[in-house]
Design a protein around this motif. Structure first.
Motif, PDB file in Angstrom:
ATOM      1  N   THR A 179      65.574  36.231  16.862  1.00  0.00           N
ATOM      2  CA  THR A 179      66.970  36.457  16.436  1.00  0.00           C
ATOM      3  C   THR A 179      67.417  37.913  16.555  1.00  0.00           C
ATOM      4  OG1 THR A 179      66.261  36.746  14.131  1.00  0.00           O
ATOM      5  CG2 THR A 179      66.870  34.507  14.835  1.00  0.00           C
ATOM      6  N   GLY A 180      66.582  38.773  17.127  1.00  0.00           N
ATOM      7  CA  GLY A 180      66.942  40.194  17.217  1.00  0.00           C
ATOM      8  C   GLY A 180      68.204  40.441  18.015  1.00  0.00           C
ATOM      9  N   LEU A 181      68.348  39.740  19.138  1.00  0.00           N
ATOM     10  CA  LEU A 181      69.505  39.969  19.996  1.00  0.00           C
ATOM     11  C   LEU A 181      70.785  39.414  19.375  1.00  0.00           C
ATOM     12  CD1 LEU A 181      70.557  41.001  22.751  1.00  0.00           C
ATOM     13  CD2 LEU A 181      70.148  38.700  23.646  1.00  0.00           C
ATOM     14  N   THR A 182      70.686  38.268  18.723  1.00  0.00           N
ATOM     15  CA  THR A 182      71.894  37.638  18.176  1.00  0.00           C
ATOM     16  C   THR A 182      72.576  38.524  17.146  1.00  0.00           C
ATOM     17  OG1 THR A 182      70.556  36.470  16.525  1.00  0.00           O
ATOM     18  CG2 THR A 182      71.033  35.314  18.582  1.00  0.00           C
ATOM     19  N   GLN A 183      71.811  39.412  16.498  1.00  0.00           N
ATOM     20  CA  GLN A 183      72.407  40.309  15.516  1.00  0.00           C
ATOM     21  C   GLN A 183      73.303  41.358  16.164  1.00  0.00           C
ATOM     22  OE1 GLN A 183      69.281  41.915  13.053  1.00  0.00           O
ATOM     23  NE2 GLN A 183      68.402  39.895  12.661  1.00  0.00           N
ATOM     24  N   MET A 184      73.173  41.517  17.475  1.00  0.00           N
ATOM     25  CA  MET A 184      73.983  42.489  18.202  1.00  0.00           C
ATOM     26  C   MET A 184      75.211  41.844  18.845  1.00  0.00           C
ATOM     27  SD  MET A 184      71.997  44.914  17.467  1.00  0.00           S
ATOM     28  CE  MET A 184      72.687  46.298  18.360  1.00  0.00           C
ATOM     29  N   ILE A 185      75.324  40.520  18.742  1.00  0.00           N
ATOM     30  CA  ILE A 185      76.449  39.803  19.339  1.00  0.00           C
ATOM     31  C   ILE A 185      77.610  39.782  18.357  1.00  0.00           C
ATOM     32  CG2 ILE A 185      77.229  37.630  20.322  1.00  0.00           C
ATOM     33  CD1 ILE A 185      75.121  38.913  22.026  1.00  0.00           C
ATOM     34  N   ALA A 186      78.764  40.227  18.801  1.00  0.00           N
ATOM     35  CA  ALA A 186      79.931  40.293  17.918  1.00  0.00           C
ATOM     36  C   ALA A 186      80.744  39.014  17.925  1.00  0.00           C
ATOM     37  CB  ALA A 186      80.825  41.468  18.328  1.00  0.00           C
ATOM     38  N   THR A 187      80.424  38.096  18.848  1.00  0.00           N
ATOM     39  CA  THR A 187      81.162  36.849  18.961  1.00  0.00           C
ATOM     40  C   THR A 187      80.339  35.721  18.346  1.00  0.00           C
ATOM     41  OG1 THR A 187      82.002  37.685  21.076  1.00  0.00           O
ATOM     42  CG2 THR A 187      82.428  35.367  20.561  1.00  0.00           C
ATOM     43  N   PRO A 188      80.761  35.160  17.218  1.00  0.00           N
ATOM     44  CA  PRO A 188      79.949  34.162  16.506  1.00  0.00           C
ATOM     45  C   PRO A 188      79.507  32.973  17.347  1.00  0.00           C
ATOM     46  CG  PRO A 188      81.753  34.918  15.115  1.00  0.00           C
ATOM     47  CD  PRO A 188      81.996  35.487  16.477  1.00  0.00           C
ATOM     48  N   TRP A 189      80.431  32.431  18.173  1.00  0.00           N
ATOM     49  CA  TRP A 189      80.061  31.236  18.934  1.00  0.00           C
ATOM     50  C   TRP A 189      78.964  31.539  19.954  1.00  0.00           C
ATOM     51  CZ3 TRP A 189      80.330  31.170  24.191  1.00  0.00           C
ATOM     52  CH2 TRP A 189      81.206  32.066  24.831  1.00  0.00           C
ATOM     53  N   LEU A 190      78.969  32.751  20.538  1.00  0.00           N
ATOM     54  CA  LEU A 190      77.933  33.109  21.500  1.00  0.00           C
ATOM     55  C   LEU A 190      76.605  33.341  20.783  1.00  0.00           C
ATOM     56  CD1 LEU A 190      77.078  33.730  24.362  1.00  0.00           C
ATOM     57  CD2 LEU A 190      77.837  36.095  24.026  1.00  0.00           C
ATOM     58  N   ALA A 191      76.661  33.997  19.626  1.00  0.00           N
ATOM     59  CA  ALA A 191      75.444  34.200  18.839  1.00  0.00           C
ATOM     60  C   ALA A 191      74.833  32.856  18.459  1.00  0.00           C
ATOM     61  CB  ALA A 191      75.758  35.017  17.593  1.00  0.00           C
ATOM     62  N   GLY A 192      75.701  31.902  18.109  1.00  0.00           N
ATOM     63  CA  GLY A 192      75.205  30.570  17.758  1.00  0.00           C
ATOM     64  C   GLY A 192      74.595  29.861  18.958  1.00  0.00           C
ATOM     65  N   ALA A 193      75.193  30.059  20.140  1.00  0.00           N
ATOM     66  CA  ALA A 193      74.687  29.417  21.351  1.00  0.00           C
ATOM     67  C   ALA A 193      73.317  29.963  21.741  1.00  0.00           C
ATOM     68  CB  ALA A 193      75.682  29.608  22.493  1.00  0.00           C
ATOM     69  N   ILE A 194      73.130  31.263  21.536  1.00  0.00           N
ATOM     70  CA  ILE A 194      71.836  31.876  21.859  1.00  0.00           C
ATOM     71  C   ILE A 194      70.779  31.423  20.854  1.00  0.00           C
ATOM     72  CG2 ILE A 194      70.567  34.055  21.992  1.00  0.00           C
ATOM     73  CD1 ILE A 194      73.131  35.339  23.025  1.00  0.00           C
TER      74      ILE A 194
END
Length: 286
Positions: A179-194
């Motif tokens: 989950t390290g990368l998802t914390q750097m994603i500012a777009t919730p739907w993309l973070a959820g997809a990853i």
């Protein structure tokens, strides 16, 4: 072809808008120091945190005076570049100012913290301002729209180094976790997809950055590499940086994605992503 003067005007416009952002009411309050400057000292080597804290302490005593000075400098740089007035001194001043802000305002882009990526804004927007400024250094005729010999190659090498540095940052331990990368994603739907595939996506992004950097460095299909770098930078600006969050009260600039894209234009001003569509249309009509 994108002329040197066009890039110069765009860079000047960005500097000018940065000066306007610096005039937001919140910038004249302690929040500017506490929420913009001081956080860049966290997790830094001692020498960087010491410099940042010293700068914050200096500004705290006279916030209104210092913030007004910061705004005026950036407004002046923007006007000089947009109007092509005293261009060479303006570029030199912009490189010096960028260096100061990069250290005291951005904590050297936080590249030594192990917690930053090109995706999230590394190596700091103001650092790239300086690279673009050098790239648009004019010929003896400051009014020329032509690029100076070597300027395009300088931009290519600069962009290549940034991309290769991006590859290295993607392989930092904190981004090789689920989950390290998802914390750097500012777009919730993309973070959820990853989701928990962050380590895999991080490696893939790193390899893309390494490939583009190598192509630019070794002059292999540089136009394609520059165009793909522009597209990737805009995606980073969107998904990782939320377009610099410029409407937030304490936003000071557009963040690095936009500047990386502009550096990509400098690296290949004769060819840009928007040319790809035209080429494809021509091929279909043949």
């Amino acid at each position: 072809m994108v002329s040197r003067r066009a890039v110069q005007f765009i860079l000047g416009s960005i500097w000018f808008l940065d000066g306007v952002f610096q005039l937001k009411p919140q910038m004249f309050s302690p929040s500017f120091v506490q929420q913009v400057i001081l956080p860049t000292a966290e997790g830094q080597p001692r020498w960087i945190s010491t410099l940042v804290n010293w700068g914050a302490h200096l500004v705290t005593g006279h916030i209104v005076v210092w913030d007004t000075l910061f705004a005026l400098v950036q407004l002046a740089l923007g006007v000089a570049m947009m109007l092509n007035y005293w261009l060479k001194p303006a570029i030199i001043a912009s490189v010096i100012w960028s260096s100061i802000v990069w250290v005291f305002g951005e904590g050297v882009g936080q590249i030594f913290t192990g917690q930053t990526l090109l995706l999230s804004g590394a190596p700091g927007a103001v650092f790239i301002y300086a690279l673009i400024g050098i790239s648009i250094w004019p010929t003896d005729d400051g009014y020329s729209r032509q690029w100076r010999a070597g300027s395009i190659r300088f931009a290519q090498i600069s962009l290549a180094i940034l991309m290769i540095a991006g590859f290295v940052m993607q392989l930092q331990p904190s981004f090789l976790t689920p989950t390290g990368l998802t914390q750097m994603i500012a777009t919730p739907w993309l973070a959820g997809a990853i989701g928990k595939a962050g380590a895999i996506v991080s490696v893939v992004l790193g390899l893309i950055e390494l490939t583009l950097g190598s192509m630019l460095l070794f002059k292999y299909r540089t136009r394609l590499a520059a165009s793909l770098s522009i597209i990737l930078s805009i995606l980073f600006w969107w998904f990782g940086q939320s377009f610099g969050q410029i409407f937030e009260p304490l936003a000071t600039d557009f963040n690095s994605g936009l500047l990386m894209a502009l550096l990509g234009v400098c690296a290949s001003p004769h060819f840009a992503p928007w040319s790809v569509g035209r080429q494809m249309m021509r091929q279909r009509t043949l």
